[in-house]
Design a protein around this motif. Structure first.
Motif, PDB file in Angstrom:
ATOM      1  N   PHE A   1      22.725  -1.618  -0.147  1.00 28.10           N
ATOM      2  CA  PHE A   1      21.259  -2.516   0.117  1.00 28.10           C
ATOM      3  C   PHE A   1      21.130  -2.258   1.635  1.00 28.10           C
ATOM      4  CE2 PHE A   1      23.121  -4.036  -3.710  1.00 28.10           C
ATOM      5  CZ  PHE A   1      21.890  -4.037  -4.575  1.00 28.10           C
ATOM      6  N   TYR A   2      19.771  -2.233   1.759  1.00 28.94           N
ATOM      7  CA  TYR A   2      19.197  -1.936   3.260  1.00 28.94           C
ATOM      8  C   TYR A   2      18.108  -2.708   3.277  1.00 28.94           C
ATOM      9  CZ  TYR A   2      22.339   2.212   3.974  1.00 28.94           C
ATOM     10  OH  TYR A   2      23.398   3.031   4.021  1.00 28.94           O
ATOM     11  N   ARG A   3      17.897  -3.455   4.692  1.00 24.52           N
ATOM     12  CA  ARG A   3      16.909  -4.255   4.896  1.00 24.52           C
ATOM     13  C   ARG A   3      15.508  -3.380   4.583  1.00 24.52           C
ATOM     14  NH1 ARG A   3      16.011  -8.194  10.215  1.00 24.52           N
ATOM     15  NH2 ARG A   3      14.149  -8.974   9.201  1.00 24.52           N
ATOM     16  N   TRP A   4      14.295  -4.200   4.113  1.00 22.02           N
ATOM     17  CA  TRP A   4      13.112  -3.542   3.933  1.00 22.02           C
ATOM     18  C   TRP A   4      12.005  -4.478   4.348  1.00 22.02           C
ATOM     19  CZ3 TRP A   4       9.422  -5.610   0.433  1.00 22.02           C
ATOM     20  CH2 TRP A   4       8.169  -4.811   0.133  1.00 22.02           C
ATOM     21  N   ALA A   5      11.030  -3.932   4.901  1.00 17.73           N
ATOM     22  CA  ALA A   5       9.744  -4.488   5.267  1.00 17.73           C
ATOM     23  C   ALA A   5       8.691  -3.834   4.967  1.00 17.73           C
ATOM     24  CB  ALA A   5       9.999  -4.999   6.669  1.00 17.73           C
ATOM     25  N   THR A   6       7.533  -4.476   4.807  1.00 12.30           N
ATOM     26  CA  THR A   6       6.538  -3.893   4.468  1.00 12.30           C
ATOM     27  C   THR A   6       5.935  -2.772   5.264  1.00 12.30           C
ATOM     28  OG1 THR A   6       5.611  -6.166   3.882  1.00 12.30           O
ATOM     29  CG2 THR A   6       3.977  -4.549   3.513  1.00 12.30           C
ATOM     30  N   GLY A   7       5.566  -1.730   4.584  1.00 15.25           N
ATOM     31  CA  GLY A   7       5.260  -0.596   5.543  1.00 15.25           C
ATOM     32  C   GLY A   7       6.227   0.440   5.930  1.00 15.25           C
ATOM     33  N   ASP A   8       7.420   0.273   5.536  1.00 18.29           N
ATOM     34  CA  ASP A   8       8.419   1.134   5.658  1.00 18.29           C
ATOM     35  C   ASP A   8       8.230   2.414   4.758  1.00 18.29           C
ATOM     36  OD1 ASP A   8       9.791  -0.887   7.227  1.00 18.29           O
ATOM     37  OD2 ASP A   8      11.573  -1.083   5.963  1.00 18.29           O
ATOM     38  N   SER A   9       8.562   3.387   5.362  1.00 14.81           N
ATOM     39  CA  SER A   9       8.696   4.890   4.591  1.00 14.81           C
ATOM     40  C   SER A   9       9.695   5.068   3.864  1.00 14.81           C
ATOM     41  CB  SER A   9       8.441   6.046   5.674  1.00 14.81           C
ATOM     42  OG  SER A   9       9.541   6.211   6.438  1.00 14.81           O
ATOM     43  N   LEU A  10       9.450   5.143   2.480  1.00 11.20           N
ATOM     44  CA  LEU A  10      10.761   5.324   1.669  1.00 11.20           C
ATOM     45  C   LEU A  10      10.687   6.860   1.065  1.00 11.20           C
ATOM     46  CD1 LEU A  10       9.905   2.239  -0.464  1.00 11.20           C
ATOM     47  CD2 LEU A  10      11.518   2.185   1.429  1.00 11.20           C
ATOM     48  N   ILE A  11      12.091   7.059   0.574  1.00 16.52           N
ATOM     49  CA  ILE A  11      12.176   8.268   0.067  1.00 16.52           C
ATOM     50  C   ILE A  11      12.459   8.249  -1.399  1.00 16.52           C
ATOM     51  CG2 ILE A  11      13.660  10.495   0.439  1.00 16.52           C
ATOM     52  CD1 ILE A  11      14.483   9.048   3.382  1.00 16.52           C
ATOM     53  N   PRO A  12      11.747   8.972  -2.209  1.00 16.07           N
ATOM     54  CA  PRO A  12      12.293   9.112  -3.704  1.00 16.07           C
ATOM     55  C   PRO A  12      13.586   9.726  -3.902  1.00 16.07           C
ATOM     56  CG  PRO A  12       9.956   9.916  -3.189  1.00 16.07           C
ATOM     57  CD  PRO A  12      10.655  10.107  -1.870  1.00 16.07           C
ATOM     58  N   ASN A  13      14.218   9.070  -4.801  1.00 19.35           N
ATOM     59  CA  ASN A  13      15.681   9.740  -4.876  1.00 19.35           C
ATOM     60  C   ASN A  13      15.655  10.584  -5.993  1.00 19.35           C
ATOM     61  OD1 ASN A  13      15.606   8.432  -7.537  1.00 19.35           O
ATOM     62  ND2 ASN A  13      17.149   6.917  -6.615  1.00 19.35           N
ATOM     63  N   GLN A  14      16.530  11.358  -6.865  1.00 16.81           N
ATOM     64  CA  GLN A  14      16.639  12.227  -7.682  1.00 16.81           C
ATOM     65  C   GLN A  14      15.865  11.501  -9.225  1.00 16.81           C
ATOM     66  OE1 GLN A  14      21.004  12.363  -7.300  1.00 16.81           O
ATOM     67  NE2 GLN A  14      20.908  11.809  -9.647  1.00 16.81           N
ATOM     68  N   HIS A  15      15.975  10.325  -9.226  1.00 17.67           N
ATOM     69  CA  HIS A  15      15.256   9.898 -10.198  1.00 17.67           C
ATOM     70  C   HIS A  15      13.951   9.366  -9.902  1.00 17.67           C
ATOM     71  CE1 HIS A  15      19.423   9.548 -12.117  1.00 17.67           C
ATOM     72  NE2 HIS A  15      19.783   8.946 -10.971  1.00 17.67           N
TER      73      HIS A  15
ATOM     74  N   LEU B   1       8.159 -12.141  -3.014  1.00 14.55           N
ATOM     75  CA  LEU B   1       9.165 -12.086  -2.424  1.00 14.55           C
ATOM     76  C   LEU B   1       8.835 -11.937  -0.907  1.00 14.55           C
ATOM     77  CD1 LEU B   1      11.351 -10.240  -4.761  1.00 14.55           C
ATOM     78  CD2 LEU B   1      12.035 -12.460  -3.745  1.00 14.55           C
ATOM     79  N   ILE B   2       7.684 -11.080  -0.512  1.00 15.49           N
ATOM     80  CA  ILE B   2       7.242 -10.923   0.664  1.00 15.49           C
ATOM     81  C   ILE B   2       6.797 -12.186   1.378  1.00 15.49           C
ATOM     82  CG2 ILE B   2       5.382  -9.964   2.205  1.00 15.49           C
ATOM     83  CD1 ILE B   2       5.545  -7.503   0.219  1.00 15.49           C
ATOM     84  N   GLU B   3       6.169 -13.108   0.519  1.00 17.81           N
ATOM     85  CA  GLU B   3       5.740 -14.404   0.903  1.00 17.81           C
ATOM     86  C   GLU B   3       6.898 -15.378   1.097  1.00 17.81           C
ATOM     87  OE1 GLU B   3       3.033 -18.069  -1.152  1.00 17.81           O
ATOM     88  OE2 GLU B   3       2.340 -15.866  -1.454  1.00 17.81           O
ATOM     89  N   TRP B   4       7.933 -15.161   0.292  1.00 17.78           N
ATOM     90  CA  TRP B   4       9.158 -15.811   0.604  1.00 17.78           C
ATOM     91  C   TRP B   4       9.688 -15.481   2.026  1.00 17.78           C
ATOM     92  CZ3 TRP B   4      14.278 -13.733   1.101  1.00 17.78           C
ATOM     93  CH2 TRP B   4      15.021 -14.602   1.222  1.00 17.78           C
ATOM     94  N   SER B   5       9.928 -14.127   2.152  1.00 17.60           N
ATOM     95  CA  SER B   5      10.595 -13.736   3.513  1.00 17.60           C
ATOM     96  C   SER B   5       9.703 -14.078   4.668  1.00 17.60           C
ATOM     97  CB  SER B   5      10.723 -12.318   3.391  1.00 17.60           C
ATOM     98  OG  SER B   5       9.680 -11.436   3.300  1.00 17.60           O
ATOM     99  N   ASN B   6       8.405 -14.087   4.392  1.00 17.79           N
ATOM    100  CA  ASN B   6       7.334 -14.493   5.695  1.00 17.79           C
ATOM    101  C   ASN B   6       7.590 -15.770   6.067  1.00 17.79           C
ATOM    102  OD1 ASN B   6       6.507 -11.896   5.630  1.00 17.79           O
ATOM    103  ND2 ASN B   6       4.563 -12.494   4.606  1.00 17.79           N
ATOM    104  N   GLN B   7       8.296 -17.003   5.301  1.00 15.97           N
ATOM    105  CA  GLN B   7       8.072 -18.095   5.562  1.00 15.97           C
ATOM    106  C   GLN B   7       9.306 -18.578   6.704  1.00 15.97           C
ATOM    107  OE1 GLN B   7       8.807 -19.963   1.637  1.00 15.97           O
ATOM    108  NE2 GLN B   7       6.492 -19.578   1.111  1.00 15.97           N
ATOM    109  N   SER B   8      10.278 -17.670   7.003  1.00 15.70           N
ATOM    110  CA  SER B   8      11.045 -17.961   7.869  1.00 15.70           C
ATOM    111  C   SER B   8      11.478 -16.584   8.632  1.00 15.70           C
ATOM    112  CB  SER B   8      12.424 -18.512   7.339  1.00 15.70           C
ATOM    113  OG  SER B   8      13.376 -18.673   8.131  1.00 15.70           O
TER     114      SER B   8
END
Length: 208
Positions: free
Chosen positions: A95-109, A70-77
Motif C-alpha cells: 500500500f502506497y500513500r495516495w493523494a488526489t491528482g497523483d498519476s496512476l499506472i494501470p496494472n495487467q488487470h 475518504l478524501i473528506e475524512w483525510s482532509n480533516q487532519s
C-alpha cells in the motif's frame, strides 16, 4: 436474481459481475449506494477519528466509489493518510500513500495503481482496509457471525491480510457489498486459505 446453484467459482464470478453491471444501471443503485456511503461516513466520524491511515480501492467494473468520502475524512487532519494497493508479482499487495491528482499506472488487470518508485509517496501500513466484494457470505461459529469475501479469484487480499494481521492484530478489514450479493452454502463456501472480514458494509449498515 439468477439461480447460481452449483456453478464453478469462475462462472459464479462472471454471473455476479454481470448482475452488478445491471444493478449499477438500475433504479435501486442510487439509494443503495447512498445508504452505504452514509454508514461509511458514520464509521469515519466514530472509529475513523482514531485512525491515521486507511487503504481504499480505485473503483473498476461498477464498484462503489468511496473516494469522495475518504478524501473528506483525510482532509480533516494533516495526520490522516490514504493509501492505494499495488499488486506485486508474488500476488501480494503493498500500500502506497495516495493523494488526489497523483498519476496512476494501470496494472495487467487494468486497475490503476500508485507508482511504487515515487519518492514522495512511500509505502505505508494501513490500520483499516476497505475491500470491494464481488460476492460475500456469512457463517456462524459458536453463535458468532463471520463474514467472508468472494473476490476476483487472484487471492491477493487473502495473502496480504494473512501477513498484515500478524504485524498488526488490530487491523480492521471492511468488505463493501450489496445485500443481493450474499451467497449461500450451495453457491460458495469460504476455504481454509480465505481470510475473514472484520466488518461488512452493505446498504443495511455495518455488520460486525
Amino acid at each position: 436474481m439468477a439461480d447460481m446453484h452449483g456453478n464453478s467459482p469462475k462462472t459464479l464470478r462472471q454471473e455476479l459481475l454481470k448482475q452488478r453491471k445491471e444493478f449499477a444501471a438500475g433504479n435501486n443503485y442510487a439509494p443503495a449506494s447512498g445508504a452505504i456511503i452514509t454508514s461509511l461516513n458514520t464509521f469515519l466520524e466514530n472509529e475513523g477519528a482514531y485512525l491515521k491511515a486507511i487503504a481504499l480501492y480505485w473503483p473498476i467494473q461498477d464498484e462503489l466509489d468511496l473516494r469522495p468520502a475518504l478524501i473528506e475524512w483525510s482532509n480533516q487532519s494533516a495526520d490522516r493518510q490514504l493509501a492505494l494497493p499495488f499488486a506485486r508479482p508474488d500476488k501480494q499487495l503493498d500500500f502506497y500513500r495516495w493523494a488526489t491528482g497523483d498519476s496512476l499506472i494501470p496494472n495487467q488487470h487494468g486497475v490503476p495503481e500508485p507508482d511504487p518508485n515515487n519518492p514522495n509517496r512511500p509505502a505505508i501500513s494501513p490500520e483499516c482496509i476497505l475491500i470491494p466484494c464481488v460476492g460475500w457470505s456469512r457463517s456462524e461459529l459458536n453463535g458468532k457471525s463471520r463474514y467472508w469475501r468472494f473476490g476476483y479469484g487472484g487471492g491477493y487480499f487473502d495473502r496480504t491480510l494473512s501477513v498484515l494481521r500478524k504485524k498488526n492484530p488490530k487491523l480492521i478489514c471492511i468488505g463493501i457489498g450489496f445485500g443481493w450479493q450474499k451467497l449461500n452454502g450451495n453457491q460458495w463456501t469460504a476455504q481454509n486459505h480465505d481470510e475473514p472480514l472484520d466488518k461488512l458494509l452493505t446498504e443495511s449498515g455495518l455488520h460486525h
